[in-house]
Design a protein around this motif. Structure first.
Motif, PDB file in Angstrom:
ATOM      1  N   GLN A 145      -4.545   6.543   4.172  1.00  0.00           N
ATOM      2  CA  GLN A 145      -4.089   6.710   5.545  1.00  0.00           C
ATOM      3  C   GLN A 145      -3.323   5.464   5.947  1.00  0.00           C
ATOM      4  OE1 GLN A 145      -4.449   9.399   7.738  1.00  0.00           O
ATOM      5  NE2 GLN A 145      -3.064   8.191   9.016  1.00  0.00           N
ATOM      6  N   MET A 146      -2.074   5.648   6.354  1.00  0.00           N
ATOM      7  CA  MET A 146      -1.214   4.522   6.702  1.00  0.00           C
ATOM      8  C   MET A 146      -0.830   4.644   8.168  1.00  0.00           C
ATOM      9  SD  MET A 146       1.179   4.347   3.289  1.00  0.00           S
ATOM     10  CE  MET A 146       2.096   5.820   3.719  1.00  0.00           C
ATOM     11  N   ASN A 147      -1.270   3.691   8.958  1.00  0.00           N
ATOM     12  CA  ASN A 147      -0.982   3.679  10.390  1.00  0.00           C
ATOM     13  C   ASN A 147      -0.100   2.498  10.749  1.00  0.00           C
ATOM     14  OD1 ASN A 147      -2.720   5.927  10.739  1.00  0.00           O
ATOM     15  ND2 ASN A 147      -4.489   4.569  11.031  1.00  0.00           N
ATOM     16  N   ASP A 148       0.520   2.585  11.923  1.00  0.00           N
ATOM     17  CA  ASP A 148       1.348   1.496  12.430  1.00  0.00           C
ATOM     18  C   ASP A 148       2.358   1.046  11.370  1.00  0.00           C
ATOM     19  OD1 ASP A 148       0.775  -1.850  13.797  1.00  0.00           O
ATOM     20  OD2 ASP A 148       2.274  -0.325  14.289  1.00  0.00           O
ATOM     21  N   LEU A 149       3.036   2.000  10.787  1.00  0.00           N
ATOM     22  CA  LEU A 149       3.959   1.699   9.699  1.00  0.00           C
ATOM     23  C   LEU A 149       5.130   0.858  10.177  1.00  0.00           C
ATOM     24  CD1 LEU A 149       3.742   5.114   7.914  1.00  0.00           C
ATOM     25  CD2 LEU A 149       3.350   2.911   6.813  1.00  0.00           C
ATOM     26  N   GLU A 150       5.588   0.002   9.275  1.00  0.00           N
ATOM     27  CA  GLU A 150       6.681  -0.922   9.547  1.00  0.00           C
ATOM     28  C   GLU A 150       7.822  -0.648   8.559  1.00  0.00           C
ATOM     29  OE1 GLU A 150       4.783  -4.614   8.788  1.00  0.00           O
ATOM     30  OE2 GLU A 150       3.412  -4.465  10.514  1.00  0.00           O
ATOM     31  N   PRO A 151       9.052  -0.991   8.913  1.00  0.00           N
ATOM     32  CA  PRO A 151      10.163  -0.798   7.972  1.00  0.00           C
ATOM     33  C   PRO A 151       9.900  -1.451   6.610  1.00  0.00           C
ATOM     34  CG  PRO A 151      11.020  -1.258  10.150  1.00  0.00           C
ATOM     35  CD  PRO A 151       9.526  -1.433  10.240  1.00  0.00           C
ATOM     36  N   ASP A 152       9.167  -2.558   6.610  1.00  0.00           N
ATOM     37  CA  ASP A 152       8.877  -3.245   5.356  1.00  0.00           C
ATOM     38  C   ASP A 152       7.882  -2.492   4.489  1.00  0.00           C
ATOM     39  OD1 ASP A 152       7.814  -6.513   4.240  1.00  0.00           O
ATOM     40  OD2 ASP A 152       9.708  -5.475   3.855  1.00  0.00           O
ATOM     41  N   ASP A 153       7.300  -1.425   4.993  1.00  0.00           N
ATOM     42  CA  ASP A 153       6.415  -0.580   4.178  1.00  0.00           C
ATOM     43  C   ASP A 153       7.205   0.440   3.362  1.00  0.00           C
ATOM     44  OD1 ASP A 153       4.161  -0.548   6.948  1.00  0.00           O
ATOM     45  OD2 ASP A 153       3.913  -1.675   5.080  1.00  0.00           O
ATOM     46  N   THR A 154       8.489   0.509   3.578  1.00  0.00           N
ATOM     47  CA  THR A 154       9.334   1.445   2.838  1.00  0.00           C
ATOM     48  C   THR A 154       9.268   1.172   1.347  1.00  0.00           C
ATOM     49  OG1 THR A 154      10.866   1.810   4.669  1.00  0.00           O
ATOM     50  CG2 THR A 154      11.723   2.182   2.454  1.00  0.00           C
ATOM     51  N   GLY A 155       9.083   2.234   0.570  1.00  0.00           N
ATOM     52  CA  GLY A 155       9.050   2.093  -0.874  1.00  0.00           C
ATOM     53  C   GLY A 155       8.479   3.337  -1.525  1.00  0.00           C
ATOM     54  N   ILE A 156       8.326   3.250  -2.841  1.00  0.00           N
ATOM     55  CA  ILE A 156       7.698   4.329  -3.597  1.00  0.00           C
ATOM     56  C   ILE A 156       6.239   3.936  -3.814  1.00  0.00           C
ATOM     57  CG2 ILE A 156       7.708   5.679  -5.714  1.00  0.00           C
ATOM     58  CD1 ILE A 156      10.679   4.958  -5.993  1.00  0.00           C
ATOM     59  N   TYR A 157       5.339   4.836  -3.477  1.00  0.00           N
ATOM     60  CA  TYR A 157       3.904   4.569  -3.577  1.00  0.00           C
ATOM     61  C   TYR A 157       3.336   5.308  -4.785  1.00  0.00           C
ATOM     62  CZ  TYR A 157       3.874   2.173   0.880  1.00  0.00           C
ATOM     63  OH  TYR A 157       4.088   1.253   1.883  1.00  0.00           O
ATOM     64  N   TYR A 158       2.605   4.558  -5.598  1.00  0.00           N
ATOM     65  CA  TYR A 158       2.066   5.077  -6.846  1.00  0.00           C
ATOM     66  C   TYR A 158       0.539   5.031  -6.841  1.00  0.00           C
ATOM     67  CZ  TYR A 158       6.776   4.161  -8.647  1.00  0.00           C
ATOM     68  OH  TYR A 158       8.123   4.137  -8.849  1.00  0.00           O
ATOM     69  N   CYS A 159      -0.056   6.043  -7.432  1.00  0.00           N
ATOM     70  CA  CYS A 159      -1.492   6.102  -7.631  1.00  0.00           C
ATOM     71  C   CYS A 159      -1.797   5.687  -9.070  1.00  0.00           C
ATOM     72  CB  CYS A 159      -1.952   7.536  -7.383  1.00  0.00           C
ATOM     73  SG  CYS A 159      -3.721   7.789  -7.500  1.00  0.00           S
ATOM     74  N   HIS A 160      -2.849   4.903  -9.266  1.00  0.00           N
ATOM     75  CA  HIS A 160      -3.236   4.423 -10.593  1.00  0.00           C
ATOM     76  C   HIS A 160      -4.735   4.582 -10.733  1.00  0.00           C
ATOM     77  CE1 HIS A 160      -4.662   1.130 -13.293  1.00  0.00           C
ATOM     78  NE2 HIS A 160      -3.638   1.533 -14.020  1.00  0.00           N
ATOM     79  N   ALA A 161      -5.166   5.183 -11.841  1.00  0.00           N
ATOM     80  CA  ALA A 161      -6.586   5.370 -12.116  1.00  0.00           C
ATOM     81  C   ALA A 161      -6.944   4.683 -13.420  1.00  0.00           C
ATOM     82  CB  ALA A 161      -6.918   6.853 -12.197  1.00  0.00           C
ATOM     83  N   GLN A 162      -8.059   3.972 -13.424  1.00  0.00           N
ATOM     84  CA  GLN A 162      -8.460   3.250 -14.633  1.00  0.00           C
ATOM     85  C   GLN A 162      -9.961   3.346 -14.842  1.00  0.00           C
ATOM     86  OE1 GLN A 162      -7.280  -0.864 -14.781  1.00  0.00           O
ATOM     87  NE2 GLN A 162      -7.598  -0.980 -16.972  1.00  0.00           N
ATOM     88  N   ARG A 163     -10.315   3.581 -16.103  1.00  0.00           N
ATOM     89  CA  ARG A 163     -11.718   3.559 -16.519  1.00  0.00           C
ATOM     90  C   ARG A 163     -11.760   2.991 -17.923  1.00  0.00           C
ATOM     91  NH1 ARG A 163     -15.478   8.763 -18.099  1.00  0.00           N
ATOM     92  NH2 ARG A 163     -17.486   7.693 -18.189  1.00  0.00           N
ATOM     93  N   GLY A 164     -12.213   1.764 -18.040  1.00  0.00           N
ATOM     94  CA  GLY A 164     -12.196   1.099 -19.337  1.00  0.00           C
ATOM     95  C   GLY A 164     -10.766   0.977 -19.834  1.00  0.00           C
ATOM     96  N   SER A 202      -8.829   3.518 -20.515  1.00  0.00           N
ATOM     97  CA  SER A 202      -8.036   4.673 -20.085  1.00  0.00           C
ATOM     98  C   SER A 202      -7.427   4.412 -18.726  1.00  0.00           C
ATOM     99  CB  SER A 202      -8.929   5.913 -20.003  1.00  0.00           C
ATOM    100  OG  SER A 202      -9.444   6.251 -21.263  1.00  0.00           O
ATOM    101  N   GLU A 203      -6.124   4.621 -18.621  1.00  0.00           N
ATOM    102  CA  GLU A 203      -5.471   4.469 -17.337  1.00  0.00           C
ATOM    103  C   GLU A 203      -4.320   5.467 -17.210  1.00  0.00           C
ATOM    104  OE1 GLU A 203      -3.032   0.418 -18.563  1.00  0.00           O
ATOM    105  OE2 GLU A 203      -3.379   0.861 -16.456  1.00  0.00           O
ATOM    106  N   TYR A 204      -4.074   5.862 -15.981  1.00  0.00           N
ATOM    107  CA  TYR A 204      -3.032   6.842 -15.683  1.00  0.00           C
ATOM    108  C   TYR A 204      -2.255   6.388 -14.451  1.00  0.00           C
ATOM    109  CZ  TYR A 204      -6.079   9.652 -18.644  1.00  0.00           C
ATOM    110  OH  TYR A 204      -6.860  10.094 -19.679  1.00  0.00           O
ATOM    111  N   TRP A 205      -0.971   6.720 -14.469  1.00  0.00           N
ATOM    112  CA  TRP A 205      -0.088   6.467 -13.325  1.00  0.00           C
ATOM    113  C   TRP A 205       0.496   7.782 -12.863  1.00  0.00           C
ATOM    114  CZ3 TRP A 205       0.865   1.914 -10.828  1.00  0.00           C
ATOM    115  CH2 TRP A 205       0.511   0.724 -11.469  1.00  0.00           C
TER     116      TRP A 205
END
Length: 115
Positions: free
Chosen positions: A81-100, A102-105
């Motif tokens: 949840q992203m509130n009070d967004l600012e122009p500097d928050d502009t970008g591509i947002y990536y999710c990353h999962a890691q277990r030992g 094993s990792e995924y993007w």
């Protein structure tokens, strides 16, 4: 096995967006999950994380107090949840999962904050 982000878009400064990250082919519950972002002209950077067992959250100083990361009850979806967004928050947002070892993007979702 993949992660898929959604929820990005165009929002005015001061607005809100909620990003979601969903896994296919595996369950997210045993994974520590992080959000990263890559702003224009900058390297990919850490935004927030949530631990698999404790659900302890950490945030980059630039977003602390404005962003909240969550896991749902079934631990099938990770939210940001992203509130009070600012122009500097502009970008591509990536999710990353890691277990030992094993990792995924995910492939990312575009967030644009502009009037």
């Amino acid at each position: 096995l993949q992660l898929r982000e959604s929820g990005g878009g165009l929002v005015e400064p001061g607005g809100s967006l909620k990003l979601s990250c969903v896994a296919s082919g595996f369950g997210l519950s045993p994974y520590n999950v992080k959000w990263f972002r890559q702003r224009p002209g900058k390297e990919r950077e850490f935004v927030a994380s949530i631990a698999s067992v404790t659900r302890y959250t950490q945030y980059a100083s630039a977003v602390k107090g404005r962003f909240t990361m969550t896991r749902d009850n079934l631990e099938a979806t990770i939210g940001l949840q992203m509130n009070d967004l600012e122009p500097d928050d502009t970008g591509i947002y990536y999710c990353h999962a890691q277990r030992g070892q094993s990792e995924y993007w995910g492939r990312g979702t575009q967030v644009t904050v502009s009037s």
